[in-house]
Design a protein around this motif. Structure first.
Motif, PDB file in Angstrom:
ATOM      1  N   LEU A  72       0.866  -1.176   0.000  1.00  0.00           N
ATOM      2  CA  LEU A  72       0.000   0.000   0.000  1.00  0.00           C
ATOM      3  C   LEU A  72       0.901   1.224   0.000  1.00  0.00           C
ATOM      4  O   LEU A  72       1.539   1.538   1.005  1.00  0.00           O
ATOM      5  N   GLN A  73       0.979   1.869  -1.150  1.00  0.00           N
ATOM      6  CA  GLN A  73       1.737   3.119  -1.269  1.00  0.00           C
ATOM      7  C   GLN A  73       0.818   4.263  -0.868  1.00  0.00           C
ATOM      8  O   GLN A  73      -0.243   4.451  -1.471  1.00  0.00           O
ATOM      9  N   MET A  74       1.235   5.026   0.127  1.00  0.00           N
ATOM     10  CA  MET A  74       0.414   6.110   0.655  1.00  0.00           C
ATOM     11  C   MET A  74       1.138   7.427   0.453  1.00  0.00           C
ATOM     12  O   MET A  74       2.227   7.633   1.001  1.00  0.00           O
ATOM     13  N   ASN A  75       0.556   8.284  -0.355  1.00  0.00           N
ATOM     14  CA  ASN A  75       1.123   9.602  -0.643  1.00  0.00           C
ATOM     15  C   ASN A  75       0.196  10.697  -0.113  1.00  0.00           C
ATOM     16  O   ASN A  75      -0.973  10.437   0.187  1.00  0.00           O
ATOM     17  N   SER A  76       0.734  11.891  -0.018  1.00  0.00           N
ATOM     18  CA  SER A  76      -0.042  13.053   0.441  1.00  0.00           C
ATOM     19  C   SER A  76      -0.794  12.730   1.731  1.00  0.00           C
ATOM     20  O   SER A  76      -1.997  12.995   1.855  1.00  0.00           O
ATOM     21  N   LEU A  77      -0.089  12.170   2.668  1.00  0.00           N
ATOM     22  CA  LEU A  77      -0.730  11.725   3.903  1.00  0.00           C
ATOM     23  C   LEU A  77      -1.277  12.900   4.705  1.00  0.00           C
ATOM     24  O   LEU A  77      -0.699  14.002   4.710  1.00  0.00           O
ATOM     25  N   LYS A  78      -2.390  12.628   5.383  1.00  0.00           N
ATOM     26  CA  LYS A  78      -3.072  13.625   6.195  1.00  0.00           C
ATOM     27  C   LYS A  78      -3.153  13.127   7.635  1.00  0.00           C
ATOM     28  O   LYS A  78      -3.129  11.913   7.868  1.00  0.00           O
ATOM     29  N   PRO A  79      -3.274  14.023   8.596  1.00  0.00           N
ATOM     30  CA  PRO A  79      -3.406  13.577   9.990  1.00  0.00           C
ATOM     31  C   PRO A  79      -4.552  12.585  10.186  1.00  0.00           C
ATOM     32  O   PRO A  79      -4.447  11.671  11.007  1.00  0.00           O
ATOM     33  N   GLU A  80      -5.624  12.736   9.433  1.00  0.00           N
ATOM     34  CA  GLU A  80      -6.763  11.831   9.567  1.00  0.00           C
ATOM     35  C   GLU A  80      -6.483  10.431   9.019  1.00  0.00           C
ATOM     36  O   GLU A  80      -7.311   9.524   9.175  1.00  0.00           O
ATOM     37  N   ASP A  81      -5.328  10.228   8.401  1.00  0.00           N
ATOM     38  CA  ASP A  81      -4.922   8.886   7.969  1.00  0.00           C
ATOM     39  C   ASP A  81      -4.279   8.104   9.110  1.00  0.00           C
ATOM     40  O   ASP A  81      -3.977   6.911   8.953  1.00  0.00           O
ATOM     41  N   THR A  82      -4.050   8.753  10.234  1.00  0.00           N
ATOM     42  CA  THR A  82      -3.448   8.089  11.383  1.00  0.00           C
ATOM     43  C   THR A  82      -4.326   6.929  11.845  1.00  0.00           C
ATOM     44  O   THR A  82      -5.519   7.114  12.106  1.00  0.00           O
ATOM     45  N   ALA A  83      -3.738   5.734  11.928  1.00  0.00           N
ATOM     46  CA  ALA A  83      -4.485   4.530  12.299  1.00  0.00           C
ATOM     47  C   ALA A  83      -3.535   3.344  12.330  1.00  0.00           C
ATOM     48  O   ALA A  83      -2.379   3.444  11.902  1.00  0.00           O
ATOM     49  N   VAL A  84      -4.047   2.230  12.805  1.00  0.00           N
ATOM     50  CA  VAL A  84      -3.369   0.952  12.626  1.00  0.00           C
ATOM     51  C   VAL A  84      -3.873   0.359  11.313  1.00  0.00           C
ATOM     52  O   VAL A  84      -5.090   0.202  11.117  1.00  0.00           O
ATOM     53  N   TYR A  85      -2.956   0.049  10.422  1.00  0.00           N
ATOM     54  CA  TYR A  85      -3.301  -0.489   9.108  1.00  0.00           C
ATOM     55  C   TYR A  85      -3.128  -2.004   9.137  1.00  0.00           C
ATOM     56  O   TYR A  85      -2.057  -2.512   9.499  1.00  0.00           O
ATOM     57  N   VAL A  86      -4.177  -2.691   8.701  1.00  0.00           N
ATOM     58  CA  VAL A  86      -4.237  -4.146   8.778  1.00  0.00           C
ATOM     59  C   VAL A  86      -4.494  -4.710   7.389  1.00  0.00           C
ATOM     60  O   VAL A  86      -5.352  -4.192   6.668  1.00  0.00           O
ATOM     61  N   CYS A  87      -3.750  -5.740   7.016  1.00  0.00           N
ATOM     62  CA  CYS A  87      -4.052  -6.380   5.743  1.00  0.00           C
ATOM     63  C   CYS A  87      -4.874  -7.634   5.989  1.00  0.00           C
ATOM     64  O   CYS A  87      -4.867  -8.199   7.088  1.00  0.00           O
ATOM     65  N   ALA A  88      -5.591  -8.035   4.963  1.00  0.00           N
ATOM     66  CA  ALA A  88      -6.491  -9.169   5.087  1.00  0.00           C
ATOM     67  C   ALA A  88      -6.519  -9.959   3.786  1.00  0.00           C
ATOM     68  O   ALA A  88      -6.398  -9.370   2.699  1.00  0.00           O
ATOM     69  N   ARG A  89      -6.702 -11.260   3.900  1.00  0.00           N
ATOM     70  CA  ARG A  89      -6.843 -12.115   2.726  1.00  0.00           C
ATOM     71  C   ARG A  89      -8.314 -12.412   2.502  1.00  0.00           C
ATOM     72  O   ARG A  89      -9.034 -12.777   3.435  1.00  0.00           O
ATOM     73  N   ALA A  90      -8.742 -12.260   1.270  1.00  0.00           N
ATOM     74  CA  ALA A  90     -10.145 -12.507   0.940  1.00  0.00           C
ATOM     75  C   ALA A  90     -10.444 -13.999   0.859  1.00  0.00           C
ATOM     76  O   ALA A  90      -9.543 -14.834   0.775  1.00  0.00           O
TER      77      ALA A  90
END
Length: 127
Positions: free
Chosen positions: A81-99
């Protein structure tokens, strides 16, 4: 047994970029869609992005569209997950999942579509 291990999180200033990785164990990674979600304490887990088995179809939450890019390398059993132009509201724990299947195109945000989850990596965006 499938294990998903996220990495790449950290502290970044607003406007900056981060690249998250999710390494998957187990067989037949290339036959399953993968997704990224994020969670803030006290709030429900939120869909971020998903990608089908081949990488030919991608799906994004409106809040990240145009700023985040999901991709995968089936030879490495890894989704990014490439994340650009990050904002304060993007602050979180990021979790990946398999479908559960090769695509989640009907409702990519539906958590029931995913059966394995990682532990997550913290992303903090300072203003």
């Amino acid at each position: 047994q499938v294990q998903l291990v996220e990495s790449g999180g950290g502290l970044v200033q607003a406007g900056g970029s981060l690249r998250l990785s999710c390494a998957a164990s187990g067989r037949m990674f290339s036959t399953y869609a993968m997704g990224w979600f994020r969670q803030v304490p006290g709030k429900e887990r939120e869909f971020v992005a998903a990608i089908n088995w081949s990488g030919g179809s991608t799906y994004y939450a409106n809040s990240v569209k145009g700023r985040f890019t999901i991709s995968r390398d089936n030879a490495k059993n890894t989704v990014y997950l490439q994340m650009n132009s990050l904002k304060p509201e993007d602050t979180a724990v990021y979790v990946c999942a398999r479908a559960r299947g090769g695509d989640v195109g009907d409702v990519p945000s539906l958590q029931y579509n995913y059966d394995y989850w990682g532990q997550g990596t913290q992303v903090t965006v300072s203003s």
